[in-house]
Design a protein around this motif. Structure first.
Motif, PDB file in Angstrom:
ATOM      1  N   LEU A   7       0.833  -1.205   0.000  1.00 18.72           N
ATOM      2  CA  LEU A   7       0.000   0.000   0.000  1.00 18.72           C
ATOM      3  C   LEU A   7       0.868   1.254   0.000  1.00 18.72           C
ATOM      4  N   ALA A   8       1.946   1.232   0.780  1.00 15.04           N
ATOM      5  CA  ALA A   8       2.855   2.377   0.806  1.00 15.04           C
ATOM      6  C   ALA A   8       3.503   2.595  -0.554  1.00 15.04           C
ATOM      7  N   SER A 106       6.407  -1.807 -13.411  1.00 17.96           N
ATOM      8  CA  SER A 106       7.775  -2.181 -13.036  1.00 17.96           C
ATOM      9  C   SER A 106       8.162  -1.628 -11.668  1.00 17.96           C
ATOM     10  N   ALA A 107       7.796  -0.370 -11.398  1.00 22.16           N
ATOM     11  CA  ALA A 107       8.172   0.253 -10.130  1.00 22.16           C
ATOM     12  C   ALA A 107       7.567  -0.496  -8.951  1.00 22.16           C
ATOM     13  N   ILE A 108       6.289  -0.875  -9.069  1.00 27.94           N
ATOM     14  CA  ILE A 108       5.643  -1.633  -8.001  1.00 27.94           C
ATOM     15  C   ILE A 108       6.278  -3.013  -7.883  1.00 27.94           C
ATOM     16  N   GLY A 109       6.752  -3.568  -9.003  1.00 26.71           N
ATOM     17  CA  GLY A 109       7.410  -4.875  -8.971  1.00 26.71           C
ATOM     18  C   GLY A 109       8.642  -4.871  -8.088  1.00 26.71           C
ATOM     19  N   ILE A 110       9.465  -3.835  -8.196  1.00 21.34           N
ATOM     20  CA  ILE A 110      10.674  -3.748  -7.380  1.00 21.34           C
ATOM     21  C   ILE A 110      10.307  -3.597  -5.904  1.00 21.34           C
ATOM     22  N   ILE A 111       9.261  -2.816  -5.621  1.00 20.62           N
ATOM     23  CA  ILE A 111       8.822  -2.647  -4.232  1.00 20.62           C
ATOM     24  C   ILE A 111       8.262  -3.957  -3.674  1.00 20.62           C
ATOM     25  N   ALA A 112       7.415  -4.631  -4.461  1.00 18.38           N
ATOM     26  CA  ALA A 112       6.758  -5.848  -3.992  1.00 18.38           C
ATOM     27  C   ALA A 112       7.752  -6.967  -3.731  1.00 18.38           C
ATOM     28  N   VAL A 113       8.741  -7.124  -4.606  1.00 21.25           N
ATOM     29  CA  VAL A 113       9.702  -8.207  -4.417  1.00 21.25           C
ATOM     30  C   VAL A 113      10.564  -7.947  -3.187  1.00 21.25           C
ATOM     31  N   GLY A 114      10.704  -6.691  -2.800  1.00 17.08           N
ATOM     32  CA  GLY A 114      11.444  -6.361  -1.594  1.00 17.08           C
ATOM     33  C   GLY A 114      10.739  -6.814  -0.330  1.00 17.08           C
ATOM     34  N   LEU A 292      -2.396  -7.825  -4.752  1.00 16.14           N
ATOM     35  CA  LEU A 292      -0.957  -8.063  -4.756  1.00 16.14           C
ATOM     36  C   LEU A 292      -0.426  -8.526  -3.395  1.00 16.14           C
ATOM     37  N   PRO A 293      -0.837  -7.918  -2.264  1.00 10.80           N
ATOM     38  CA  PRO A 293      -0.349  -8.444  -0.979  1.00 10.80           C
ATOM     39  C   PRO A 293      -0.704  -9.911  -0.751  1.00 10.80           C
ATOM     40  N   VAL A 294      -1.861 -10.342  -1.256  1.00  9.81           N
ATOM     41  CA  VAL A 294      -2.254 -11.748  -1.110  1.00  9.81           C
ATOM     42  C   VAL A 294      -1.285 -12.648  -1.867  1.00  9.81           C
ATOM     43  N   TRP A 295      -0.947 -12.265  -3.103  1.00  2.00           N
ATOM     44  CA  TRP A 295      -0.041 -13.090  -3.900  1.00  2.00           C
ATOM     45  C   TRP A 295       1.375 -13.068  -3.347  1.00  2.00           C
ATOM     46  N   VAL A 296       1.821 -11.931  -2.829  1.00  6.12           N
ATOM     47  CA  VAL A 296       3.157 -11.864  -2.213  1.00  6.12           C
ATOM     48  C   VAL A 296       3.216 -12.788  -0.994  1.00  6.12           C
ATOM     49  N   THR A 297       2.139 -12.786  -0.200  1.00  8.44           N
ATOM     50  CA  THR A 297       2.082 -13.679   0.962  1.00  8.44           C
ATOM     51  C   THR A 297       2.115 -15.140   0.533  1.00  8.44           C
ATOM     52  N   LEU A 298       1.377 -15.482  -0.513  1.00  9.81           N
ATOM     53  CA  LEU A 298       1.389 -16.863  -1.023  1.00  9.81           C
ATOM     54  C   LEU A 298       2.747 -17.247  -1.555  1.00  9.81           C
ATOM     55  N   ALA A 299       3.418 -16.315  -2.237  1.00  9.92           N
ATOM     56  CA  ALA A 299       4.765 -16.593  -2.747  1.00  9.92           C
ATOM     57  C   ALA A 299       5.715 -16.945  -1.601  1.00  9.92           C
TER      58      ALA A 299
END
Length: 305
Positions: A7-8, A106-114, A292-299
């Motif tokens: 979200l941030a 792409s920008a959100i991708g770098i944040i999410a993978v972090g 996206l937070p749901v998928w990051v948690t599942l990953a």
């Protein structure tokens, strides 16, 4: 915690879109179209080039990630076409919206993978670098067809498209390992830094705010493909093959990213319906804050433990 991180990361985008809505009447329609044209011809190509060329790309990593990324984009292309019967009659307008089914932020991708415990920004950078050229080939091909061009004119339009030229040259430079001199990279970076803010403000100025919270069958299908179907395919294939590890987790996060503001810029550059593409970008971004937070948690749970 992961939800707050995502979200941030999305909050600045929401604020810039909101700013566009507030100042939309301060500029004429021609002025907004001029900004979109500047973004299409100069600013976004600079962003794509800098993003693709700024990190060295290892061939061994490319060999494993690239086929999976290309398969995901192809699935988005095919599944997204299922929305055709619900969409606008003119194919050019449909093509401008269709690309949101496979484009990615792409920008959100770098944040999410972090937010992952392994934090693999280098793997995400490779995925992005390999995906950008094909995403643009798909989008430019669809929009060129929508423009009713002949075969040779279509090929020429695709080959000379600034998005495609910038992304391909950036990937080739990244693969070569050559680093641009600072005196060349500095102005390109300044141009690149302006691309996303201007695109998001233009999205806010162009989109239909009344339609933002109202998903139609058309927009719901495209958002569903991007935010639910593609990441679900990664989970299903990985579990079926018994695959795990950082590369699988990064691919899942990549598949779950909301669409990119570049979709609006490209649609505007080709003369497609700017309001439709802008609204879809905003809807995908808002919904992505939930999915996206749901998928990051599942990953993290399925592939990194």
């Amino acid at each position: 915690m992961i939800f707050l991180v995502i979200l941030a990361g999305l909050l600045p985008s929401f604020l810039l879109v909101g700013l566009g809505g507030l100042v939309r009447r301060r500029l004429s329609e021609n002025a907004w179209q001029g900004l979109d044209r500047l973004n299409f011809e100069i600013l976004f190509p600079a962003l794509l080039f800098v993003a693709a060329s700024s990190r060295p790309i290892e061939l061994s990593t490319v060999a494993t990630i690239a086929p999976a990324v290309w398969a995901l984009l192809s699935c988005g292309l095919i599944a997204g076409y299922g929305a055709r019967r619900f969409g606008p009659e003119r194919f050019l307008d449909f093509a401008g919206a269709w690309q949101t089914a496979w484009r990615f932020n792409s920008a959100i991708g770098i944040i999410a993978v972090g937010a992952l415990s392994t934090s693999e920004p280098a793997l995400m950078a490779v995925a992005i670098g390999m995906a950008v050229p094909l995403a643009n080939v798909f989008a430019v091909s669809a929009l060129s067809r929508g423009g009713a061009l002949g075969p040779m004119a279509t090929v020429r339009k695709i080959a000379l498209n600034p998005f495609l030229l910038a992304s391909l040259s950036g990937v080739l430079l990244g693969l070569s390992g050559y680093r641009l001199p600072g005196v060349v990279l500095a102005p390109l970076t300044l141009l690149a830094d302006a691309a996303i803010p201007i695109a998001l403000i233009s999205v806010g100025a162009t989109m239909n705010w009344h339609a933002l919270a109202r998903l139609t069958r058309f927009s719901g299908t495209l958002c569903g493909v991007k935010l639910i179907l593609l990441p679900a395919l990664v989970v299903a294939v990985a579990l079926g093959l018994g695959a795990s590890g950082p590369q699988v987790a990064v691919l899942l996060v990549f598949a779950a990213l909301p669409t990119a503001s570049a979709a609006h810029v490209l649609a505007a550059g080709f003369g497609a319906d700017r309001e439709l593409s802008a609204t879809l970008v905003a809807q995908s971004t808002l919904l992505g804050a939930l999915t996206l937070p749901v998928w990051v948690t599942l990953a993290e749970m399925l592939f990194l433990r």
